[in-house]
Design a protein around this motif. Sequence first.
Motif, PDB file in Angstrom:
ATOM      1  N   ARG A 107      -7.269   9.892  -4.154  1.00 46.86           N
ATOM      2  CA  ARG A 107      -7.348  10.539  -2.837  1.00 46.86           C
ATOM      3  C   ARG A 107      -8.078  11.874  -2.968  1.00 46.86           C
ATOM      4  NH1 ARG A 107      -2.007  11.952  -0.774  1.00 46.86           N
ATOM      5  NH2 ARG A 107      -3.031  12.143   1.263  1.00 46.86           N
ATOM      6  N   ARG A 108      -8.817  12.219  -1.946  1.00 46.72           N
ATOM      7  CA  ARG A 108      -9.462  13.510  -1.920  1.00 46.72           C
ATOM      8  C   ARG A 108      -8.401  14.580  -1.667  1.00 46.72           C
ATOM      9  NH1 ARG A 108     -14.684  12.442   2.011  1.00 46.72           N
ATOM     10  NH2 ARG A 108     -15.614  10.749   0.769  1.00 46.72           N
ATOM     11  N   PRO A 109      -8.506  15.725  -2.331  1.00 45.27           N
ATOM     12  CA  PRO A 109      -7.519  16.798  -2.133  1.00 45.27           C
ATOM     13  C   PRO A 109      -7.427  17.186  -0.661  1.00 45.27           C
ATOM     14  CG  PRO A 109      -8.918  17.288  -4.015  1.00 45.27           C
ATOM     15  CD  PRO A 109      -9.524  16.097  -3.330  1.00 45.27           C
ATOM     16  N   GLY A 110      -6.212  17.332  -0.182  1.00 41.53           N
ATOM     17  CA  GLY A 110      -6.003  17.792   1.177  1.00 41.53           C
ATOM     18  C   GLY A 110      -5.984  16.677   2.202  1.00 41.53           C
ATOM     19  N   ARG A 111      -6.417  15.456   1.844  1.00 39.73           N
ATOM     20  CA  ARG A 111      -6.402  14.351   2.779  1.00 39.73           C
ATOM     21  C   ARG A 111      -4.976  13.812   2.964  1.00 39.73           C
ATOM     22  NH1 ARG A 111     -11.266  11.922   4.305  1.00 39.73           N
ATOM     23  NH2 ARG A 111     -12.855  13.541   4.204  1.00 39.73           N
ATOM     24  N   THR A 112      -4.682  13.318   4.165  1.00 38.61           N
ATOM     25  CA  THR A 112      -3.382  12.705   4.433  1.00 38.61           C
ATOM     26  C   THR A 112      -3.558  11.215   4.671  1.00 38.61           C
ATOM     27  OG1 THR A 112      -3.521  13.069   6.816  1.00 38.61           O
ATOM     28  CG2 THR A 112      -2.569  14.844   5.471  1.00 38.61           C
ATOM     29  N   HIS A 128       0.864  -1.174   0.000  1.00 37.09           N
ATOM     30  CA  HIS A 128       0.000   0.000   0.000  1.00 37.09           C
ATOM     31  C   HIS A 128       0.900   1.224   0.000  1.00 37.09           C
ATOM     32  CE1 HIS A 128      -2.972   2.786   2.360  1.00 37.09           C
ATOM     33  NE2 HIS A 128      -2.908   3.080   1.078  1.00 37.09           N
ATOM     34  N   THR A 129       0.809   2.013  -1.065  1.00 35.48           N
ATOM     35  CA  THR A 129       1.645   3.204  -1.167  1.00 35.48           C
ATOM     36  C   THR A 129       0.923   4.238  -2.024  1.00 35.48           C
ATOM     37  OG1 THR A 129       3.881   3.984  -1.705  1.00 35.48           O
ATOM     38  CG2 THR A 129       2.908   2.364  -3.185  1.00 35.48           C
ATOM     39  N   LEU A 130       1.619   5.345  -2.316  1.00 40.69           N
ATOM     40  CA  LEU A 130       1.037   6.410  -3.125  1.00 40.69           C
ATOM     41  C   LEU A 130       1.752   6.515  -4.468  1.00 40.69           C
ATOM     42  CD1 LEU A 130       0.714   9.321  -0.543  1.00 40.69           C
ATOM     43  CD2 LEU A 130      -1.073   7.730  -1.276  1.00 40.69           C
ATOM     44  N   THR A 131       1.036   7.012  -5.438  1.00 45.80           N
ATOM     45  CA  THR A 131       1.694   7.360  -6.694  1.00 45.80           C
ATOM     46  C   THR A 131       2.661   8.518  -6.443  1.00 45.80           C
ATOM     47  OG1 THR A 131      -0.130   8.849  -7.227  1.00 45.80           O
ATOM     48  CG2 THR A 131      -0.231   6.606  -8.131  1.00 45.80           C
ATOM     49  N   GLY A 132       3.547   8.730  -7.392  1.00 50.48           N
ATOM     50  CA  GLY A 132       4.558   9.759  -7.219  1.00 50.48           C
ATOM     51  C   GLY A 132       4.000  11.138  -6.961  1.00 50.48           C
ATOM     52  N   ASP A 133       2.878  11.479  -7.578  1.00 50.65           N
ATOM     53  CA  ASP A 133       2.298  12.817  -7.382  1.00 50.65           C
ATOM     54  C   ASP A 133       1.367  12.885  -6.178  1.00 50.65           C
ATOM     55  OD1 ASP A 133       0.068  11.436  -8.203  1.00 50.65           O
ATOM     56  OD2 ASP A 133      -0.213  12.581 -10.070  1.00 50.65           O
ATOM     57  N   GLY A 134       1.205  11.739  -5.483  1.00 44.35           N
ATOM     58  CA  GLY A 134       0.388  11.720  -4.277  1.00 44.35           C
ATOM     59  C   GLY A 134      -1.094  11.724  -4.506  1.00 44.35           C
ATOM     60  N   SER A 135      -1.547  11.621  -5.765  1.00 48.08           N
ATOM     61  CA  SER A 135      -2.981  11.752  -6.048  1.00 48.08           C
ATOM     62  C   SER A 135      -3.755  10.449  -5.878  1.00 48.08           C
ATOM     63  CB  SER A 135      -3.171  12.256  -7.483  1.00 48.08           C
ATOM     64  OG  SER A 135      -2.729  11.278  -8.418  1.00 48.08           O
ATOM     65  N   THR A 136      -3.044   9.326  -5.849  1.00 50.71           N
ATOM     66  CA  THR A 136      -3.736   8.037  -5.869  1.00 50.71           C
ATOM     67  C   THR A 136      -3.074   7.055  -4.907  1.00 50.71           C
ATOM     68  OG1 THR A 136      -4.283   8.371  -8.198  1.00 50.71           O
ATOM     69  CG2 THR A 136      -4.488   6.135  -7.351  1.00 50.71           C
ATOM     70  N   MET A 179      -2.160   3.327  -4.133  1.00 48.95           N
ATOM     71  CA  MET A 179      -1.953   2.064  -4.863  1.00 48.95           C
ATOM     72  C   MET A 179      -2.010   0.922  -3.853  1.00 48.95           C
ATOM     73  SD  MET A 179       1.057   2.982  -7.607  1.00 48.95           S
ATOM     74  CE  MET A 179       2.262   3.369  -6.336  1.00 48.95           C
ATOM     75  N   VAL A 180      -3.043   0.114  -3.968  1.00 51.29           N
ATOM     76  CA  VAL A 180      -3.195  -1.051  -3.098  1.00 51.29           C
ATOM     77  C   VAL A 180      -2.935  -2.296  -3.943  1.00 51.29           C
ATOM     78  CG1 VAL A 180      -4.740  -2.339  -1.595  1.00 51.29           C
ATOM     79  CG2 VAL A 180      -4.890   0.165  -1.696  1.00 51.29           C
ATOM     80  N   VAL A 181      -1.923  -3.048  -3.565  1.00 53.33           N
ATOM     81  CA  VAL A 181      -1.537  -4.238  -4.320  1.00 53.33           C
ATOM     82  C   VAL A 181      -1.851  -5.477  -3.487  1.00 53.33           C
ATOM     83  CG1 VAL A 181       0.354  -5.478  -5.433  1.00 53.33           C
ATOM     84  CG2 VAL A 181       0.277  -2.975  -5.526  1.00 53.33           C
ATOM     85  N   THR A 182      -2.642  -6.364  -4.041  1.00 51.83           N
ATOM     86  CA  THR A 182      -2.993  -7.605  -3.355  1.00 51.83           C
ATOM     87  C   THR A 182      -2.527  -8.789  -4.200  1.00 51.83           C
ATOM     88  OG1 THR A 182      -5.173  -7.750  -4.408  1.00 51.83           O
ATOM     89  CG2 THR A 182      -5.025  -6.511  -2.343  1.00 51.83           C
ATOM     90  N   ARG A 183      -2.563  -9.954  -3.610  1.00 53.55           N
ATOM     91  CA  ARG A 183      -2.191 -11.177  -4.328  1.00 53.55           C
ATOM     92  C   ARG A 183      -3.309 -12.181  -4.160  1.00 53.55           C
ATOM     93  NH1 ARG A 183       3.267 -12.768  -1.886  1.00 53.55           N
ATOM     94  NH2 ARG A 183       3.889 -13.693  -3.857  1.00 53.55           N
TER      95      ARG A 183
END
Length: 492
Positions: free
Chosen positions: A486-491, A133-141, A143-147
């Motif tokens: 992600r919603r703008p401004g959310r952490t 579970h991480t963020l895209t480089g620009d922080g907008s999305t 990324m949840v990776v499952t198997r």
Amino acid sequence: MTTTVDRPVPVSDRSILIGGRWRDAVDGRTFDVENPATGEIIARVADGGAADAALALDAASAAQSGWAATSPRDRSVVLRRAFDLVVERTEDLAAVMTAEMGKPLAEARGEVAYAAEFLRWFSEEAVRIAGDHTLTGDGSTRMVVTRVPVGPCVLVTPWNFPLAMGARKIGPAVAAGCTMVFKPAEQTPLTSLALARIFQEAGLPDGVLNIVTTSDAGGVVEPWLRSGVARKLSFTGSTAVGRLLLGQAASTVMRTSMELGGNAPLVVCADADLETALDGAMIAKMRNMGEACTAANRLFVHRSVVDTFAEQLTARMAELTVGDGAHEGVRVGPLIDAEGRAKVQRLVDDAVRRGARILTGGATPEGPGYFYPPTVLVDVPPDAEIVHTEIFGPVAAIITFDDEDEVVRIANDTEWGLVGYVFTRDVDRAFDLGERLEVGMVGLNTGLVSNPAAPFGGVKQSGLGREGGRLGIDEFLEVKYFAVPRRPGRTL
């Protein structure tokens, strides 16, 4: 004095398992299972065909979604119960293996322990399937990776290690949440059937594991591969058959993992500890009568120590007791069949015609059973067929070398690349030679590389993928990625 152990060998036509139910073949056909030590028929099993294959795959497909939805802990518990049952039934399982395959009881017991460890290992891996579970480089999305389970799997196992190869494939498939259709080797179906019954007793749900015994491997396996329903093939066997199956699997772009043939080099350097090298050579050469893909096929020995090494190896080989593996104390059982023994004799005869010398063995004995004596050849020329062919028998072919660059070049001059062995006291030399050998596994000052915690597999035409270790379960899982804006401004 040797003693004979009673062999509780099942004799039953009802040997096809579909949807949790044992049954005969659709057309009622059967085939016989032979004891290679005596030639006697010890069982009759169902001879499945295309109709049985279709029913088995239907059952696996129907069970897939429900099995994939089970918790990792539930799958782990099934595997742990199976481990306990295999250990508890060591003597019975060993006796069945010895009867249908010929390996001595001591080795059969060792295989039971080895097989059981795969079940314990993957019972622990089942609850450790991880994601990310991480963020895209620009922080907008996010990324949840499952198997997730790859889906219904086709498992095809060889005759030489019938329990271990079954456990090495079934274990990770169960842990990952995959259902299976399983075709065991024609020569050794009884061990696989015993393992399937253990899984039933351990609580594996109906339809998760389905078995079709058959004398027509192509008639069963090819429809599975071309069906589009099965999504994974795990095969252990010859390179020739592996190539054929890869072509069939390509029609539906199936995931494949393959453990194929080998032509293992064993290199004894000038500075090697000869006792260690001899111990390692005996293990690498004589495990399972040499009928192993990891067997030391070509023994490269430095000229400065070759005479001593050959003399002492010959003494060790000559003292091995050959006979029916059901007798305690026997070290070398029969080869699997007449064809396998004839191949070994042909390779020995060809090497001798080309200049090799026999130090012990080298001749097919008279009498019942497919026995062949432990054999040592020296002065084996590079053009001998035995140098370029997987022997699959108790023949040690010794080749003298002078230069390390030379031995690496010759050792790598093969289509295979499963395992290599290096014996030297010099750590730098050990790693240097091991890194230069074109193989997937290297034994440094040991003749045994197989371990359930290790990734087993080769390069070149020795296969694809790895079995065992942390990588073993990956072969049965697909990666699924979720993109979550992600919603703008959310952490986080």
